[in-house]
Design an enzyme around this catalytic site. Structure first.
Site, PDB file in Angstrom:
ATOM      1  N   GLU A   1       0.839  -1.213   0.000  1.00  0.00           N
ATOM      2  CA  GLU A   1       0.000   0.000   0.000  1.00  0.00           C
ATOM      3  C   GLU A   1       0.871   1.259   0.000  1.00  0.00           C
ATOM      4  O   GLU A   1       0.544   2.257  -0.628  1.00  0.00           O
ATOM      5  CB  GLU A   1      -0.954   0.023   1.201  1.00  0.00           C
ATOM      6  CG  GLU A   1      -2.026  -1.040   1.168  1.00  0.00           C
ATOM      7  CD  GLU A   1      -2.801  -1.108  -0.145  1.00  0.00           C
ATOM      8  OE1 GLU A   1      -3.115  -0.049  -0.712  1.00  0.00           O
ATOM      9  OE2 GLU A   1      -3.072  -2.225  -0.610  1.00  0.00           O
TER      10      GLU A   1
ATOM     11  N   TRP B   1       1.666   1.766  -3.374  1.00  0.00           N
ATOM     12  CA  TRP B   1       0.601   2.423  -4.154  1.00  0.00           C
ATOM     13  C   TRP B   1       0.667   3.947  -4.010  1.00  0.00           C
ATOM     14  O   TRP B   1       0.433   4.694  -4.956  1.00  0.00           O
ATOM     15  CB  TRP B   1      -0.784   1.934  -3.700  1.00  0.00           C
ATOM     16  CG  TRP B   1      -1.200   0.668  -4.384  1.00  0.00           C
ATOM     17  CD1 TRP B   1      -1.205  -0.591  -3.849  1.00  0.00           C
ATOM     18  CD2 TRP B   1      -1.675   0.531  -5.745  1.00  0.00           C
ATOM     19  NE1 TRP B   1      -1.649  -1.494  -4.790  1.00  0.00           N
ATOM     20  CE2 TRP B   1      -1.953  -0.838  -5.958  1.00  0.00           C
ATOM     21  CE3 TRP B   1      -1.887   1.418  -6.794  1.00  0.00           C
ATOM     22  CZ2 TRP B   1      -2.425  -1.332  -7.177  1.00  0.00           C
ATOM     23  CZ3 TRP B   1      -2.363   0.927  -8.011  1.00  0.00           C
ATOM     24  CH2 TRP B   1      -2.630  -0.424  -8.194  1.00  0.00           C
TER      25      TRP B   1
ATOM     26  N   TRP C   1     -20.920  11.231 -20.545  1.00  0.00           N
ATOM     27  CA  TRP C   1     -21.362  11.392 -19.153  1.00  0.00           C
ATOM     28  C   TRP C   1     -22.767  11.998 -19.124  1.00  0.00           C
ATOM     29  O   TRP C   1     -23.207  12.600 -20.117  1.00  0.00           O
ATOM     30  CB  TRP C   1     -20.410  12.318 -18.380  1.00  0.00           C
ATOM     31  CG  TRP C   1     -19.014  11.799 -18.261  1.00  0.00           C
ATOM     32  CD1 TRP C   1     -17.910  12.298 -18.902  1.00  0.00           C
ATOM     33  CD2 TRP C   1     -18.557  10.686 -17.483  1.00  0.00           C
ATOM     34  NE1 TRP C   1     -16.795  11.565 -18.559  1.00  0.00           N
ATOM     35  CE2 TRP C   1     -17.155  10.573 -17.695  1.00  0.00           C
ATOM     36  CE3 TRP C   1     -19.168   9.776 -16.629  1.00  0.00           C
ATOM     37  CZ2 TRP C   1     -16.375   9.593 -17.080  1.00  0.00           C
ATOM     38  CZ3 TRP C   1     -18.390   8.795 -16.020  1.00  0.00           C
ATOM     39  CH2 TRP C   1     -17.014   8.702 -16.238  1.00  0.00           C
TER      40      TRP C   1
ATOM     41  N   ASN D   1     -11.100   2.366   2.595  1.00  0.00           N
ATOM     42  CA  ASN D   1     -10.698   2.214   1.182  1.00  0.00           C
ATOM     43  C   ASN D   1     -11.675   1.375   0.363  1.00  0.00           C
ATOM     44  O   ASN D   1     -12.024   1.722  -0.762  1.00  0.00           O
ATOM     45  CB  ASN D   1      -9.293   1.602   1.110  1.00  0.00           C
ATOM     46  CG  ASN D   1      -8.831   1.446  -0.329  1.00  0.00           C
ATOM     47  OD1 ASN D   1      -8.768   2.420  -1.082  1.00  0.00           O
ATOM     48  ND2 ASN D   1      -8.564   0.216  -0.735  1.00  0.00           N
TER      49      ASN D   1
ATOM     50  N   TRP E   1     -15.992  11.532 -13.112  1.00  0.00           N
ATOM     51  CA  TRP E   1     -15.174  11.253 -11.924  1.00  0.00           C
ATOM     52  C   TRP E   1     -14.631  12.535 -11.289  1.00  0.00           C
ATOM     53  O   TRP E   1     -14.403  12.604 -10.082  1.00  0.00           O
ATOM     54  CB  TRP E   1     -14.039  10.279 -12.243  1.00  0.00           C
ATOM     55  CG  TRP E   1     -13.033  10.760 -13.260  1.00  0.00           C
ATOM     56  CD1 TRP E   1     -13.038  10.528 -14.592  1.00  0.00           C
ATOM     57  CD2 TRP E   1     -11.853  11.559 -13.005  1.00  0.00           C
ATOM     58  NE1 TRP E   1     -11.957  11.131 -15.191  1.00  0.00           N
ATOM     59  CE2 TRP E   1     -11.199  11.751 -14.249  1.00  0.00           C
ATOM     60  CE3 TRP E   1     -11.271  12.108 -11.859  1.00  0.00           C
ATOM     61  CZ2 TRP E   1     -10.017  12.501 -14.382  1.00  0.00           C
ATOM     62  CZ3 TRP E   1     -10.097  12.842 -11.982  1.00  0.00           C
ATOM     63  CH2 TRP E   1      -9.485  13.036 -13.221  1.00  0.00           C
TER      64      TRP E   1
ATOM     65  N   TRP F   1      -9.779   7.857  -8.299  1.00  0.00           N
ATOM     66  CA  TRP F   1     -10.960   8.177  -9.111  1.00  0.00           C
ATOM     67  C   TRP F   1     -10.807   7.704 -10.540  1.00  0.00           C
ATOM     68  O   TRP F   1     -11.747   7.189 -11.139  1.00  0.00           O
ATOM     69  CB  TRP F   1     -11.282   9.676  -9.032  1.00  0.00           C
ATOM     70  CG  TRP F   1     -12.075   9.938  -7.786  1.00  0.00           C
ATOM     71  CD1 TRP F   1     -11.591  10.380  -6.586  1.00  0.00           C
ATOM     72  CD2 TRP F   1     -13.466   9.691  -7.599  1.00  0.00           C
ATOM     73  NE1 TRP F   1     -12.600  10.423  -5.658  1.00  0.00           N
ATOM     74  CE2 TRP F   1     -13.768  10.011  -6.256  1.00  0.00           C
ATOM     75  CE3 TRP F   1     -14.494   9.221  -8.412  1.00  0.00           C
ATOM     76  CZ2 TRP F   1     -15.066   9.890  -5.727  1.00  0.00           C
ATOM     77  CZ3 TRP F   1     -15.775   9.099  -7.892  1.00  0.00           C
ATOM     78  CH2 TRP F   1     -16.051   9.426  -6.565  1.00  0.00           C
TER      79      TRP F   1
HETATM   80  C1  LIG Z   1     -11.690   6.995  -5.066  1.00  0.00           C
HETATM   81  C2  LIG Z   1     -10.509   6.957  -4.122  1.00  0.00           C
HETATM   82  C3  LIG Z   1      -9.952   8.145  -3.658  1.00  0.00           C
HETATM   83  C4  LIG Z   1      -8.853   8.118  -2.795  1.00  0.00           C
HETATM   84  N1  LIG Z   1      -8.330   9.310  -2.347  1.00  0.00           N
HETATM   85  C5  LIG Z   1      -7.240   9.302  -1.539  1.00  0.00           C
HETATM   86  C6  LIG Z   1      -6.667  10.514  -1.085  1.00  0.00           C
HETATM   87  O1  LIG Z   1      -7.106  11.617  -1.425  1.00  0.00           O
HETATM   88  N2  LIG Z   1      -5.596  10.439  -0.241  1.00  0.00           N
HETATM   89  C7  LIG Z   1      -5.061   9.243   0.150  1.00  0.00           C
HETATM   90  O2  LIG Z   1      -4.100   9.230   0.921  1.00  0.00           O
HETATM   91  N3  LIG Z   1      -5.575   8.081  -0.283  1.00  0.00           N
HETATM   92  C8  LIG Z   1      -6.645   8.060  -1.107  1.00  0.00           C
HETATM   93  N4  LIG Z   1      -7.177   6.878  -1.539  1.00  0.00           N
HETATM   94  C9  LIG Z   1      -6.478   5.613  -1.193  1.00  0.00           C
HETATM   95  C10 LIG Z   1      -6.918   4.911   0.094  1.00  0.00           C
HETATM   96  O3  LIG Z   1      -8.309   4.796   0.138  1.00  0.00           O
HETATM   97  C11 LIG Z   1      -6.425   5.597   1.357  1.00  0.00           C
HETATM   98  O4  LIG Z   1      -5.048   5.866   1.258  1.00  0.00           O
HETATM   99  C12 LIG Z   1      -6.629   4.696   2.594  1.00  0.00           C
HETATM  100  O5  LIG Z   1      -7.984   4.377   2.722  1.00  0.00           O
HETATM  101  C13 LIG Z   1      -6.136   5.429   3.813  1.00  0.00           C
HETATM  102  O6  LIG Z   1      -6.399   4.707   4.960  1.00  0.00           O
HETATM  103  P1  LIG Z   1      -5.215   4.078   5.819  1.00  0.00           P
HETATM  104  O7  LIG Z   1      -4.204   5.112   6.130  1.00  0.00           O
HETATM  105  O8  LIG Z   1      -5.827   3.365   6.964  1.00  0.00           O
HETATM  106  O9  LIG Z   1      -4.598   3.054   4.782  1.00  0.00           O
HETATM  107  P2  LIG Z   1      -3.713   1.742   4.987  1.00  0.00           P
HETATM  108  O10 LIG Z   1      -4.478   0.618   4.406  1.00  0.00           O
HETATM  109  O11 LIG Z   1      -3.252   1.609   6.373  1.00  0.00           O
HETATM  110  O12 LIG Z   1      -2.475   2.008   4.020  1.00  0.00           O
HETATM  111  C14 LIG Z   1      -1.267   2.648   4.444  1.00  0.00           C
HETATM  112  C15 LIG Z   1      -0.969   3.839   3.584  1.00  0.00           C
HETATM  113  O13 LIG Z   1      -0.763   3.451   2.231  1.00  0.00           O
HETATM  114  C16 LIG Z   1      -1.263   4.463   1.364  1.00  0.00           C
HETATM  115  N5  LIG Z   1      -2.323   3.870   0.540  1.00  0.00           N
HETATM  116  C17 LIG Z   1      -3.167   2.875   0.858  1.00  0.00           C
HETATM  117  N6  LIG Z   1      -3.978   2.583  -0.173  1.00  0.00           N
HETATM  118  C18 LIG Z   1      -3.650   3.428  -1.168  1.00  0.00           C
HETATM  119  C19 LIG Z   1      -4.123   3.632  -2.489  1.00  0.00           C
HETATM  120  N7  LIG Z   1      -5.098   2.876  -3.009  1.00  0.00           N
HETATM  121  N8  LIG Z   1      -3.586   4.620  -3.229  1.00  0.00           N
HETATM  122  C20 LIG Z   1      -2.579   5.384  -2.747  1.00  0.00           C
HETATM  123  N9  LIG Z   1      -2.075   5.227  -1.494  1.00  0.00           N
HETATM  124  C21 LIG Z   1      -2.603   4.270  -0.723  1.00  0.00           C
HETATM  125  C22 LIG Z   1      -1.816   5.574   2.229  1.00  0.00           C
HETATM  126  O14 LIG Z   1      -0.839   6.565   2.378  1.00  0.00           O
HETATM  127  C23 LIG Z   1      -2.102   4.857   3.535  1.00  0.00           C
HETATM  128  O15 LIG Z   1      -2.077   5.691   4.653  1.00  0.00           O
HETATM  129  C24 LIG Z   1      -8.290   6.874  -2.403  1.00  0.00           C
HETATM  130  C25 LIG Z   1      -8.870   5.683  -2.874  1.00  0.00           C
HETATM  131  C26 LIG Z   1      -9.960   5.721  -3.725  1.00  0.00           C
HETATM  132  C27 LIG Z   1     -10.555   4.435  -4.216  1.00  0.00           C
END
Ligand SMILES: Cc1cc2nc3c(=O)[nH]c(=O)nc-3n(C[C@H](O)[C@H](O)[C@H](O)COP(=O)(O)OP(=O)(O)OC[C@H]3O[C@@H](n4cnc5c(N)ncnc54)[C@H](O)[C@@H]3O)c2cc1C
Length: 487
Positions: free
Chosen positions: A286, A289, A317, A356, A374, A397
């Site tokens: 993650e 990612w 759209w 997420n 989106w 998105w």
């Molecule tokens: C439509 C959509 C919009 C999103 N917008 C954002 C946003 O604006 N900012 C954001 O930080 N994340 C975003 N995410 C990714 C993800 O949902 C969040 O990072 C995650 O839910 C944060 O929770 P956590 O810190 O507990 O994640 P954990 O599961 O604990 O993951 C650890 C860290 O990994 C990173 N991470 C995890 N998943 C992703 C991912 N899919 N993409 C990029 N980084 C990721 C984050 O920095 C996160 O804190 C988005 C996902 C979707 C589907």
């Protein structure tokens, strides 16, 4: 790094790096200067970190307060300015007689453009040093064999892991006591409260009650997560009713903790981060990612507003009219009549964060069942997320829309009922955020419209659109652009 020059004063411009430890710009300034002048400049108009939405600005207020406190403990003071950063930096250089400016880079197009303009002006009179404090590896160091940027995550991640295995990930230590003391006098300064970062409504306060911003809190949160939760992360991270993820996204966004610190802590558990099916591997991925999102925004800056897959610029759209705007508003308010979607949207508004799995479901519903572009969803998330991050938000998105890198094919349309039944079996998450559905039996919790009319909760809306019919419409809309992809 050159050695400390007598009487040299250096400005450290804090941006998305609101921490003292593992801060390369701060470390360089301390090493080279006799005195360090830390500053944060708020410019709500410049399209960078300051122009984020209300939720992130509320977070920023607290993160700045925490940084200011840490600097005070080092006999220094975080200067707060508001306005055009170049003008403010020039004024501060004149005011303090500083001869160098240090910052950590950011990679979104607005910040990149602003920073290079500032660098070229300031470099004429003072030293300007920019460092990498945001990423594990700079985007220009990671490329495919033919030199082009990655557009698919798995090979990107493999390459990143290989590069990391050759690097020393040990984060930079926080400054030692006595190394940050400042005597340079500054006349014009603001208090953090003067920036008006907190929303006037009660919203900010109740939202922030879910969070503990600041560098120390982020470090504690990471350590607790790695001790207590990471082992089960692979199984728990998709269950929105469980606190199975690290919730570090806002702290990573504002830089109260660095990716390097997280990765080093992961490595320090001694677990093999390449062993598939383990919590630690899934968690490290993650972080990968996040890195990938920044890589994409750096190499494809137009994707901030344009689809990466150019076929989608012709996507039919829904028209921008009152009906569509009403639908968007019902989605924003968690009143679509689809329980898992409404629960997610209400969680977002109440806490500034959404799980997420549910982000993916609500995004798919907006773009595919409602056919709303989106960019509308991205804008609402930007306004309401405490972790709103241009790169990750746009990537999420575009993924949901099917137009981004590694995107879900457009024809794979999430069924929110099945998603709910799979990841929120007993409806705990839905019941928590949509209390109107409290008494609905588990069998119907994700499809209350199938209950006999008389048993349906009177205060919960019926579905905004029929899921089956809207799915067919989405597929028909997609078939109009289904030509080979132009790269
Ligand atoms: C439509 C959509 C919009 C999103 N917008 C954002 C946003 O604006 N900012 C954001 O930080 N994340 C975003 N995410 C990714 C993800 O949902 C969040 O990072 C995650 O839910 C944060 O929770 P956590 O810190 O507990 O994640 P954990 O599961 O604990 O993951 C650890 C860290 O990994 C990173 N991470 C995890 N998943 C992703 C991912 N899919 N993409 C990029 N980084 C990721 C984050 O920095 C996160 O804190 C988005 C996902 C979707 C589907």
């Amino acid at each position: 790094m050159s050695s400390k020059a007598a009487h040299k004063i250096g400005i450290v411009w804090f941006r998305q790096d609101l921490r003292l430890s593992d801060n390369p710009a701060l470390k360089a300034a301390i090493a080279e200067c006799e005195q360090v002048v830390p500053v944060f400049i708020d410019d709500p108009t410049d399209g960078t970190i300051s122009s984020i939405g209300e939720a992130s600005r509320a977070w920023l207020h607290h993160a700045l307060a925490s940084l200011a406190q840490s600097l005070e403990e080092h006999d220094n003071e975080l200067l707060i300015r508001q306005g055009d950063p170049l003008t403010e930096l020039e004024a501060l250089l004149a005011d303090t007689a500083a001869t160098a400016v240090y910052w950590n880079r950011a990679y979104d197009p607005a910040t990149k453009t602003r920073d290079s303009a500032i660098k070229s002006v300031l470099s004429e009179s003072v030293q300007v040093i920019s460092c990498n404090g945001l990423l594990l590896v700079e985007p220009w160091h990671l490329a495919k064999g033919d030199g082009s940027p990655y557009r698919v995550f798995t090979p990107f991640w493999r390459r990143l892991l290989a590069m990391l295995s050759e690097q020393d990930l040990k984060p930079l230590a926080a400054p030692r006591k006595g190394t940050l003391e400042r005597r340079a006098k500054v006349t014009a300064k603001l208090a953090i409260a003067d920036l008006g970062l907190l929303p006037e409504r009660d919203w900010g306060e109740s939202m922030m009650s879910y969070w503990a911003p600041g560098e120390k809190a982020a470090a504690k949160q990471l350590s607790r997560f790695l001790k207590q939760q990471v082992t089960d992360y692979d199984e728990q991270r998709d269950i929105p009713s469980v606190e199975g993820t690290s919730r570090l996204s806002p702290s990573l966004h504002t830089g109260e903790i660095s990716a390097r610190q997280v990765m080093f802590a992961i490595q320090s558990t001694g677990a093999d981060i390449t062993e598939k099916g383990t919590g630690i591997e899934a968690y490290a991925r993650e972080i990968g990612w996040r890195e990938f999102a920044t890589h994409l925004i750096y190499h494809f800056p137009d994707t901030v507003s344009e689809p990466l897959d150019s076929r989608f610029s012709r996507f039919p759209w829904a028209p921008d009219n009152k009906t569509t705007r009403d639908k968007l508003q019902r989605w924003q308010r968690g009143m679509t009549g689809v329980p898992i979607v409404d629960a997610g949207m209400r969680e977002l508004y109440a806490t500034g964060w959404m799980h997420n799995r549910v982000r993916m479901v609500v995004a798919s519903y907006l773009v595919k069942n409602l056919l709303i572009p989106w960019q509308r969803g991205e804008a609402w998330f930007r306004h309401t997320l405490v972790d709103a991050d241009v790169a990750s938000n746009v990537m999420g998105w575009q993924w949901a829309a099917g137009s981004g890198a590694d995107a879900a094919p457009f024809f794979r349309i999430f069924n929110p009922v099945l998603q709910g039944e799979k990841f929120d079996k007993a409806g705990e998450y839905v019941r928590h955020w949509v209390p109107e559905l409290d008494s609905v039996p588990n069998r119907f919790i994700h499809k209350p419209w199938e209950l006999p009319k008389s048993d349906q909760p009177a205060d919960y809306p019926s579905p905004l659109v029929d899921l089956k019919a809207s799915r067919e419409e989405a597929l028909a809309a997609f078939s109009t652009i289904k030509l080979p992809q132009q790269q």
